[in-house]
Every structure is written in C-alpha cells, then in structure tokens.
Design a protein around this motif. Structure first.
Motif, PDB file in Angstrom:
ATOM      1  N   ILE A 111       0.824  -1.212   0.000  1.00  0.00           N
ATOM      2  CA  ILE A 111       0.000   0.000   0.000  1.00  0.00           C
ATOM      3  C   ILE A 111       0.859   1.263   0.000  1.00  0.00           C
ATOM      4  O   ILE A 111       0.429   2.321  -0.442  1.00  0.00           O
ATOM      5  CB  ILE A 111      -0.977  -0.023   1.203  1.00  0.00           C
ATOM      6  CG1 ILE A 111      -1.805  -1.320   1.214  1.00  0.00           C
ATOM      7  CG2 ILE A 111      -1.901   1.180   1.203  1.00  0.00           C
ATOM      8  CD1 ILE A 111      -2.648  -1.560  -0.026  1.00  0.00           C
ATOM      9  N   LEU A 128      -2.214  -5.502  12.658  1.00  0.00           N
ATOM     10  CA  LEU A 128      -1.406  -4.787  11.686  1.00  0.00           C
ATOM     11  C   LEU A 128      -0.100  -5.523  11.498  1.00  0.00           C
ATOM     12  O   LEU A 128       0.427  -6.114  12.435  1.00  0.00           O
ATOM     13  CB  LEU A 128      -1.122  -3.347  12.127  1.00  0.00           C
ATOM     14  CG  LEU A 128      -0.616  -3.131  13.544  1.00  0.00           C
ATOM     15  CD1 LEU A 128       0.464  -2.079  13.563  1.00  0.00           C
ATOM     16  CD2 LEU A 128      -1.772  -2.726  14.439  1.00  0.00           C
ATOM     17  N   CYS A 138      -5.872  -3.513   2.741  1.00  0.00           N
ATOM     18  CA  CYS A 138      -4.729  -3.963   3.525  1.00  0.00           C
ATOM     19  C   CYS A 138      -4.123  -5.113   2.741  1.00  0.00           C
ATOM     20  O   CYS A 138      -4.814  -6.065   2.398  1.00  0.00           O
ATOM     21  CB  CYS A 138      -5.145  -4.440   4.913  1.00  0.00           C
ATOM     22  SG  CYS A 138      -3.756  -5.198   5.792  1.00  0.00           S
ATOM     23  N   ARG A 139      -2.859  -5.019   2.430  1.00  0.00           N
ATOM     24  CA  ARG A 139      -2.230  -6.062   1.626  1.00  0.00           C
ATOM     25  C   ARG A 139      -1.538  -7.103   2.514  1.00  0.00           C
ATOM     26  O   ARG A 139      -1.182  -8.161   2.033  1.00  0.00           O
ATOM     27  CB  ARG A 139      -1.209  -5.406   0.701  1.00  0.00           C
ATOM     28  CG  ARG A 139      -0.617  -6.319  -0.357  1.00  0.00           C
ATOM     29  CD  ARG A 139      -1.658  -6.953  -1.278  1.00  0.00           C
ATOM     30  NE  ARG A 139      -1.078  -7.328  -2.564  1.00  0.00           N
ATOM     31  CZ  ARG A 139      -1.729  -8.024  -3.487  1.00  0.00           C
ATOM     32  NH1 ARG A 139      -2.982  -8.418  -3.270  1.00  0.00           N
ATOM     33  NH2 ARG A 139      -1.151  -8.322  -4.625  1.00  0.00           N
TER      34      ARG A 139
HETATM   35  S1  FES Z   1      -0.791  -3.993   7.594  1.00  0.00           S
HETATM   36 FE1  FES Z   1      -2.329  -3.417   6.213  1.00  0.00          FE
HETATM   37  S2  FES Z   1      -1.227  -2.932   4.463  1.00  0.00           S
HETATM   38 FE2  FES Z   1       0.291  -3.641   5.770  1.00  0.00          FE
END
Ligand code: FES
Ligand code: FES
Lengths: 747, 159
Positions: free
Chosen positions: A203, B99, B136-137
């Motif tokens: 992202i 995350l 979110c990737r």
């Molecule tokens: S934690 Fe969501 S894009 Fe990396």
C-alpha cells in the motif's frame, strides 16, 4: 550450528504473544514511513516516463522545463556512473533508460523543483523524440521466431543454440528415466498452464529523501527491505564510496519482495548532488504499477504419470517466464519448487528466462514457486479425480520426507511436509460437507528459505535493559520476535529489550529482508549476540567471585556458580552486573556477524472451498485453511498473520489480479480500481494451523514463514474452482469471463 | 498561482494554512500541517489509507481539495487517542496483531471508529463491507475484523 536440545527447553517468552514494541507508533500515526520525512530546504522530484513499450530515445529537450520558475535541476542517464557492469548495469538501465525505452513507464529523465506541483508541471514541458520500435509483452510470443530482439547479446552461456535471443537464461534439472516412468503409469496427463503477472501491491508507494554533496558524502532515508543493499547499489550507480553514504530505513508499508529492488533512490541522490539540496521523491500509484516489480508471467507445460494406487511414476515440467526487459525471471526457482513436495524417481524440469517489453520483474513472495505449484498441483488434482483417489492420501503417499531425494538434487534434511498433510487430513475443514455449487481444493507448496549476511549487536544498559540493533527492516512485526528471543536468552522480561533497525553506519552489512530470512537469520544472530553478552556477564561475575569463568552459569537472568564445587556465592542478577560494568571492565556488548546457512525449508498444505456462479462465472472463496510448518513460532500471532496474508494475496492472484497490456504495449490497469486486490468483503476468515517441526539449523528450530504461505493458494483455489465448475481451469486469473468460457466449452 | 488561505479545525485545534488550489486535503494535512498520519496509497480514492472525517463524514482526503477544509472540522488518526490513553480500537489492534506493516492502520482506525459510532453492534459482514474501501495487503483482514468485533463487544458491555 546445532539445534539446542530445544525439545526439552521450556520457553518463557518465545511462543507467547506480547504486544509489538512499535504498536503505539503505528496506531497513533506517529510511525514515520518513507514519505513521512521532510528536510529544511527540501526540493521535490518527479520522473518522466516513457509512454511507449519499446522506443529509441532520439533526443530529450529540457530547455522549456528548465526555464519554469522553481525548477532547480534535471537529470538523465548522463548524470549516473559510466563504470557500472553486471547486475548493477541492469539496475541502472532500469532506474534511468539509456538509449532505448524498454517498457511503458521506463524512466527517461527526472526533475527537482521547489514544489511537487512545479515538478509535475515541468514534466509536461519536457520533450522527448522517440523512434518507436516493435514490441512484445507475451512470454510465448517473445520466444517466437518473429519476435523483436529486445537486447541482442544478453543471453548467457546456459542457453542452448537455436533459441530466440530473447531467451537469456536456461535451466535444467532432475533425475531418473522419464520415459520408463511414464510407461509405468496407469494414467498420464499432460497440459499447459498460464499465469499473468501480478504486483506485490504494497500500500505504500516507493518514497525517499536524499542528500548528497559534491564531496560524495550523503544521507538517504527510504522505505526498503534492505538499506545496506540500497547503500551499495546507489554508491555504484553514482560513483561514490559505499561508506560515504549513510542509509536509514524508514518504517516500511509492505514490500513482499518488491522493495528489495531499487528504483528511485539513485535518482533522488543524483538530483540532490546537482542542486546541493535535500530531494524528496515519492512515486504515485500509477508509477508503482508501471515501473516497479511485478512478478513474472508464465507459460508452463506439465506432464505427470500416476498408478491406480496413487503412486506418481514420473513428472516433467517446462517453465517459460518473462521477467520484463531484463534478465532475472526466477525460472530456476519455478523449476526447482515444482515437484519439491514429491518423492519422485523420474523427474525433469526445464526453465526459460525470457525478455519482453515489460518492467523488470522483482521478487514477489517465494518468487516463481506459486506458479509452479499451480501447474503441477492442478494436474495431480485431475489425476486424483480421474483415478478416484483422495488428494491428501495421494500427496501423503508420494510425500518428500527426511532422506528422500529432492526433485532438484539434494537429500532432504528434517522437513515437515508429512506433518502438514496429516494435520490437513485431520482438520474439520477437510471433512466438512460442501454445499451445492461448491468445490474443494487442496495443494501443497514449498519454499527454500534463506540465511544471508547478518550482523547484530546487543548493548546492555546500566539499568539492566538491552538495546538490540538489527539490520533487517521490520516488515511485519519482526521487532517483537527479536525482543522475545533476546529476552529469552538474557532471562529478562520482554519489555526490557528494545529493538532498533540500525542504519548502515551502525552495523555491519545485512542482506535485505527477503527469503523469509529475518526471524531465522536475524533471530539466530540475536540469540548468538545475547549469548555473547551473557558470556561477558558471567566473566564479570567470575571476576567478582574470583573463580574461573567456566565455573559460572547463566540462569533466568542471574549469574550463578555452576555447582557446589565452584563455590558458594549469592547469584547476581543482570541489572546488578550492568550497574557496575563501568568499573568492572567497561560496557558489555554482545555481537554476532556471520552468514548463517541452516535456513530450514518450509512446506505448507492449504484447503480451500470455493463457490462458482454458473451464470455469471464469478468464483468466490468461502472457506480457507492454511497448514504450514513454522519450525518454531516465536510470536504465533505474527506467524498466523504471515499465513493469512499469503493466502489473501494468493486469492487475489488466482481470481482477480493481472497485468493487462494493450496492443500498443501499454499497461491498461495502473490503479487499484482496475487492478483489484482483495478487499475485506471478498474474503472469509482464514483459519491457520501452525506445525512445528524444528529446523536443525536454528537454535530454537525456527523456519522462515513469510513466503511459503503464497505457494499453495493458486493451486488450491484453482482446484476448488475447477471442482466447483466441473471443468479444469488452466489460466490465471480465473476471472468470470474465463470461468464462463470454460463452462461453455465443457458442454 | 496564488495560494489560498484556509481556516479549519483539525482534531479540535483551530488551524490555518496556505495552499495551492490544486492541492488535496491529504497534501495540506501532510505537507502544510505536518500531520503525516494519513497516508497516500493511491491518490485516487481506491485504498482508504488517507481516510479522515470531515464534519463527521468519513472521506478519502485525497479526493477532497485542501481549500474545501475551510470552516470544516477534520478528524485524523492523530486525534483518536486521548493524551496517553489509547482508544479501545487502538488497543485491540495491537493486542490482536491486526497490523503487520501498519501503513493501512491509520485509515482503517479512522474508518472503524466512524463505523462503531454509527453502528455499535455490526455483524462481521457489515464490518467487511464498511471496510471494503480500506485496502490492507498484509493481513488478509482476518485479525482486523476480529479486533473490530472484539472492540465493539467491549464498548457495548462498558456502556
Ligand atoms: S498492515 Fe495493512 S497494508 Fe500492511
Ligand atoms: S490515498 Fe486516498 S484513497 Fe488511496
């Protein structure tokens, strides 16, 4: 490096799930990523890119742009080193085109101005005269007789004669007698499979802030998976000394391999040198898609023979990968991973690395392996269907195990494939009933994992805390596991260790965070550095007690006499030893610098249920289970996170994501709207099972986990979708159009 | 081009800045006001990394012009915690390992906070659809959804 008698070891901190140390920064917006750095007097840069897939650059006119108020400098290829060779030359050629634009989006020139709006305006004032050349973007076409030669003389010695010059490397491996093997089979299936290129899709776009003086000394801040690699490469491209450039890795907003490559940093440095001012360069999303690392697209021929009882008698594969206009498509990995989960007497794999007019492919999570699994595991599934065999039983029957010979040569060490398959078989998902319109798919997957150059220091503070410096950027929570391993060894609590990603001036060389190496290699280095510090702590206690260093042991954070013979002394806690360290010999710092080579490979088995709408052709994943060997999970939550993230990326690759090139050779989907990565409403919960078959090459048994998780999904999903649709899907992504067409052609 | 003077309020603070009429609110927040919590993942309204609230409406700040902030009140990730006390969502995101790289986290926190204020008892599907604009990737969303559901449960029990 032998495994500690870790089977008996009771861990106190390793294996628990403490809060990550950078959590607060990341949930409050305080964490500084690549684009979050600013400097006084800073200029903003922008890059001019080729709109053509293949074109000679006749002339670049910059006069008009230079006259625009606020424009401070323009650089072209002229502003970079003329001395680079080998892979550095390829990197430079990609960073800034020489005399030819090789793909849509190839950098031609760059400008620095007092604002980013002025920099973007200046791009519009630059005039480039091109002579358009014929182009090719498809891998099979690029190998065909009439394909334009992208770079004459780029092939290495491995390429057999008679192939098109776009074939630049060739690989062959295997053993046994293929024809005898196929002869012995009751059923042989042969087919061709294709996968489109996908993007890592982090992202955070690439971003950096550079400062370089005319004296050749500089500072660079950037989001990268490996700042030491950036340092070395930028120094070469700009013809400065490596140590004169200090590189600091920012927080990194995803990489998945794509941020092991270098795109903008040398450009920002060149602009900074020319203006003697700090230069910030941030890519936009469209530039990320057009000019940075997608993976290779592939075309693969697979042939596998099986007996009625499920024994695989032979397997062969031909793997054609295009990696853009530069050598390096990971075809040898594709070839080597293809049959890795199977113990085969007769096996052969051939790989071709092919040039095309696309961006230089960059590593993407287990580069090359997911595609191989897609092709091979699809045929295995088809064989199981036709012979009416259970797909997991067949995989167990033919599974690679400790001591069997790998398809690419060596004998396997202790591996955990059978354990994964057994756990998948036992998992409630595998026996759950399917609804109408649904299909189930399973697949195994394999990745090598990697060690690599690693340096770590662990400095003890006077108050009994520890400052750990590692050189591998933290992409997904690795600082937490480093703190855990250091605390475990030192016998202090988790929150008494602080882990920092040190800059290039602070530590010895560290290879990039790739190859699933961080928890393995930086972890091993952390443990060894902590043990080095412990040894020094014991020496201080020995000195105090006036006994031999060998007579002191370390237990739960205390120096203790090793036994009654050593003497009767009160154990000394770490904090007491560090408090007096200034007087007892000076600072205590543990070190480790080496290239660990015991990265244990990792296998996984995924189970997927998919639903196919026969009318619209839309496929949807309804249930997903990942079973993977982690060796030893240091922080299980982040191991699960890797499993889930890999599966999700695999779902995108299998169902939606693809690079779409027009007839003109231009990339048509350069934004997240048209290049659709999975969103929250596309996915189910992703169940995970962590298998722990200790890696003998790590003190705690760790195996890397980041990459293997993306190896089985393409195949597992394709098998589920094919079983739901009642027809074999052989091309990715399995878009509604492709599925509808397959259903139509079936009847 | 002449810059325009904008009066606005961010996380309760009255602020003013000068910006080019072409600059987005995201640029203004980051480059003019030094609030770099909101991220640019795409600049085209597709990723949600730049999510902020504008007079309590959830928006992509990359699709709003800086000058549109005039007289409005803006909420960013920097305003979610109260002093040293994290918002329950922030706490749960850390606890659930919701995350990995964290680049999507500011946008997702702003978006989920807005969701829970509207709907304190969302179903999993509602959370998934609400967050469908926040890419979110890294995580595959699993732990994010769990963190949101768990926070909602706690907040309901506490009230
Ligand atoms: S934690 Fe969501 S894009 Fe990396
Ligand atoms: S940056 Fe605004 S939606 Fe992506």
């Amino acid at each position: 490096m032998a495994l500690d008698n870790q089977k008996n070891r009771e861990f106190k901190i390793v294996g628990t799930r403490p809060d990550r140390p950078d959590g607060l920064d990341k949930v409050t917006g305080r964490a500084k990523f690549g684009a979050d750095a600013y400097a006084t007097g800073m200029l903003h840069a922008a890059i001019l890119r080729s709109p053509h897939a293949h074109a000679k650059i006749i002339r670049i006119s910059t006069e008009k742009a230079e006259k625009l108020p606020g424009v401070k400098a323009i650089v072209t290829r002229e502003d970079f080193s003329k001395k680079v060779t080998g892979e550095n030359w390829n990197v430079l050629e990609n960073v800034m085109a020489g005399d030819t634009a090789l793909y849509d989006g190839h950098a031609i020139a760059a400008v620095a101005a007092t604002s980013s709006l002025i920099a973007r305006d200046a791009l519009k004032l630059m005039e480039v005269e091109y002579e358009i050349l014929p182009h090719v973007t498809d891998v099979d076409k690029a190998m065909g007789k009439s394909a334009p030669v992208i770079r004459a003389g780029a092939s290495d010695k491995s390429v057999p004669e008679g192939l098109h010059p776009n074939v630049v490397r060739y690989h062959e491996s295997g053993h046994g007698d293929l024809s005898a093997g196929f002869e012995a089979a009751d059923l042989v299936i042969e087919d061709t499979f294709k996968t489109e290129a996908t993007h890592q899709g982090y992202i955070e776009p690439h971003a950096c802030l550079a400062q370089l003086g005319g004296d050749g000394k500089g500072e660079l801040w950037c989001c990268t998976q490996g700042h030491f690699h950036v340092q070395k490469t930028c120094a070469a491209l700009l013809d400065i000394e490596t140590s004169a450039l200090r590189v600091t890795a920012s927080e990194i907003g995803g990489g998945f391999g794509g941020k092991t490559a270098i795109f903008i940093e040398p450009v920002a440095l060149a602009l900074s040198r020319k203006t003697n001012r700090p230069v910030k360069l941030v890519m936009n999303r469209s530039e990320v898609f057009r000019a940075t690392g997608p993976t290779s697209s592939t075309s693969m021929d697979i042939k596998i023979g099986m007996k009625k009882d499920g024994t695989i008698t032979a397997g062969s594969g031909v793997f054609r990968l295009q990696g853009g206009a530069f050598p390096g498509a990971p075809m040898e990995f594709t070839a080597m991973c293809a049959f890795a989960p199977y113990n085969l007497e007769n096996v052969k794999q051939i790989g071709y690395d092919v040039l095309s007019n696309r961006p230089k492919q960059a590593a993407y999570r287990a580069p090359g392996s997911p595609m191989a699994a897609f092709a091979v595991e699809s045929i295995i599934d088809e064989l199981c269907n036709r012979l009416e065999l259970d797909p997991i039983e067949v995989r167990l029957k033919n599974a690679s195990r400790e001591g069997t010979k790998a398809s690419f040569g060596p004998k396997w060490d202790r591996i955990g494939l059978v354990e994964c398959l057994e756990a998948a078989k036992q998992h409630p998902h595998y026996s759950a009933p399917l609804k109408k319109g649904q299909g189930r798919g399973v697949s195994s997957g394999f990745w090598f994992n990697h060690g690599g150059e690693t340096a770590v220091t662990l400095a003890l503070s006077e108050d009994g805390t520890a400052a750990l410096s590692v050189g591998t950027p933290d992409i997904g929570g690795s600082r937490a596991s480093m703190c855990q391993m250091a605390a475990e060894e030192l016998g202090i609590s988790y929150d008494k260790v602080r882990t920092t990603i040190a800059d290039t001036a602070t530590l010895g060389y560290n290879e990039v965070s790739h190859g699933s190496r961080v928890t393995y290699a930086s972890g091993l280095a952390t443990i060894k550095a902590a043990r080095d510090a412990v040894k020094k702590l014991c020496a201080r206690a020995a000195k105090k007690w006036n006994i031999d260093e060998e007579a002191v042991i370390w237990e739960d954070g205390f120096a203790k006499p090793s036994g009654p013979n050593a003497g009767d002394f009160e154990p000394i806690p770490l904090a007491k030893l560090t408090k007096s360290m200034g007087r007892t010999g000076g600072p205590i710092v543990g070190h480790f610098e080496a290239t660990p080579e015991g990265a244990g490979v990792s296998f996984a088995t995924h189970i997927v249920d998919a639903e196919v709408d026969q009318e619209t052709g839309r496929a949807h994943v309804v249930r997903y289970t990942v079973v993977q060997d982690a060796g030893k999970a240091i922080h299980p939550s982040y191991v699960e996170g890797q499993y889930q993230g890999g599966a999700a990326q695999g779902i995108g690759w299998a169902l939606n994501e693809e690079y779409i090139y027009g007839e003109d050779g231009r990339l048509q989907n350069t934004g997240f709207l048209d290049y659709r990565i999975p969103v929250a409403s596309d996915l189910p919960m992703i169940d995970t099972v962590i298998i722990e078959v200790a890696n003998p090459g790590h003190p705690y048994g760790v195996r890397g986990v980041g990459e293997t998780s993306i190896c089985p999904p393409l195949a597992a999903i394709a098998n589920a979708v094919s079983n739901a649709a009642g027809v074999r899907l052989k091309e990715l992504p399995m878009s509604p159009v492709r599925i509808l067409e397959a259903i139509k052609n079936k009847t | 081009m002449n810059k325009i003077h904008v009066n606005t309020s961010v996380n309760g603070d009255n602020l003013e800045f000068l910006c080019d009429p072409r600059e987005t609110l995201l640029d203004a927040l980051r480059d003019r006001l030094n609030l770099t919590g909101a991220k640019e993942g795409c600049g085209t309204g597709d990723c949600g990394a730049c999510s902020v609230t504008l007079d309590d409406r959830l928006v992509c700040s990359c699709l709003v012009l800086g000058v549109e902030a005039e007289g409005k009140s803006i909420g960013t990730v920097e305003g979610i915690a109260e002093g040293e006390n994290l918002h329950p969502l922030q706490q749960k995101f850390i606890e659930h390992a919701a995350l990995q790289c964290g680049i999507c986290t500011p946008g997702i926190l702003v978006a989920t906070k807005a969701l829970l204020e509207k709907n304190p008892d969302p179903t999993e599907t509602e959370v998934r659809y609400w967050l469908a604009g926040n890419l979110c990737r890294c995580t595959g969303y699993d732990k994010i959804i769990k963190a949101v559901m768990d926070t909602a449960r706690d907040l309901r029990e506490a009230s």
